[in-house]
Design an enzyme around this catalytic site. Structure first.
Site, mmCIF file in Angstrom:
data_model
loop_
_atom_site.group_PDB
_atom_site.id
_atom_site.type_symbol
_atom_site.label_atom_id
_atom_site.label_comp_id
_atom_site.label_asym_id
_atom_site.label_seq_id
_atom_site.Cartn_x
_atom_site.Cartn_y
_atom_site.Cartn_z
ATOM 1 N N LYS A 137 6.277 -0.107 8.937
ATOM 2 C CA LYS A 137 5.784 -1.110 7.980
ATOM 3 C C LYS A 137 6.524 -2.441 8.159
ATOM 4 C CE LYS A 137 6.628 -1.714 3.407
ATOM 5 N NZ LYS A 137 6.922 -1.253 2.072
ATOM 6 N N ASP A 156 1.607 -1.300 2.292
ATOM 7 C CA ASP A 156 2.569 -1.114 1.202
ATOM 8 C C ASP A 156 1.843 -0.392 0.059
ATOM 9 O OD1 ASP A 156 0.960 -2.977 -0.041
ATOM 10 O OD2 ASP A 156 2.624 -4.213 -0.764
#
Ligand code: SF4
Length: 226
Positions: A137, A156
């Site tokens: 991420k 997210d």
């Protein structure tokens, strides 16, 4: 006797068969609704964005932005942060939570940049994700926002939640969600897509109280309550 109040229920999230047809219009409408969508973490370089993204774990971007000016003034380069005393970094970043782990990640990341990359932030997923405190991420955030490289899609909590509500995925796992999203959207929009979903998740599709009546993609959303 009064009938019990009827509760509106959403179907269980899943990727709907018409997701490829709906995706372009969802993107177009969110683009029009949020022309200002961008990374909310303030930064002036890839190194600063890397530090800010590490600090943003389990913390709001607004809180991170309060802390980073002091951190960047004290440690303006990877070389400076690599030599930092942990207790000094901890004192600066304490309010972002998990400050001991984050300090270890920040100093370890800076030391790895100095030792392995000549003090520069690398530009590939493989090199980024092995840095301390950096997973897929964070690597996606850096590649997309610091270098304009759309290697993947940053997933997210907002992106994950909205992707499920919009019937673009049925998964909970961020990597599986990312792989469901990638074929639905043109590669050059992957970075923007994350920002758009995050903006929409903060402003309209708010967790537990989504404002479906004000939502620009309500007629395209299988979870709409209107
Ligand atoms: S219609 Fe409701 S649930 Fe669907 S994206 Fe919009 S606000 Fe979220």
């Amino acid at each position: 006797m009064k009938a019990p109040a009827r509760r509106l229920r959403r179907p269980r999230p899943r990727r709907t068969r018409d997701a490829p047809q709906r995706a372009p219009e969802i993107l177009a409408r969110l683009r029009a609704a949020y022309p200002d969508a961008r990374c909310a973490l303030e930064h002036r370089s890839a190194f600063e964005l890397l530090c800010a993204t590490i600090l943003s774990a389990q913390c709001t971007d607004a809180r991170v932005n309060l802390v980073t000016p002091t951190l960047f003034a004290a440690y303006p380069t990877p070389e400076a942060l690599a030599r930092a005393r942990p207790e000094d970094v901890e004192a600066i970043i304490k309010s972002t939570g998990f400050f001991r782990n984050k300090t270890r990640s920040l100093i370890g990341m800076a030391q790895a940049l100095v030792a392995d990359h000549g003090g520069e932030v690398p530009r590939t997923m493989e090199q980024l994700r092995v840095l301390p405190g950096v997973g897929r991420k964070t690597a996606n955030v850096i590649l997309g926002n610091a270098f304009g490289l759309n290697e993947g899609i940053t997933v997210d909590t907002h992106v994950a939640r909205l992707s499920r509500l919009l019937g673009l995925t049925g998964h909970d796992d961020p990597t599986k969600i990312e792989h469901d999203l990638m074929p639905l959207f043109p590669r050059e929009t992957w970075g923007l897509l994350s920002h758009l979903l995050i903006f929409h998740g903060r402003r309209v599709c708010i967790a537990r109280r989504p404002r479906c009546g004000e939502c620009v993609v309500s007629d395209l959303c299988p979870s709409s309550l209107v």
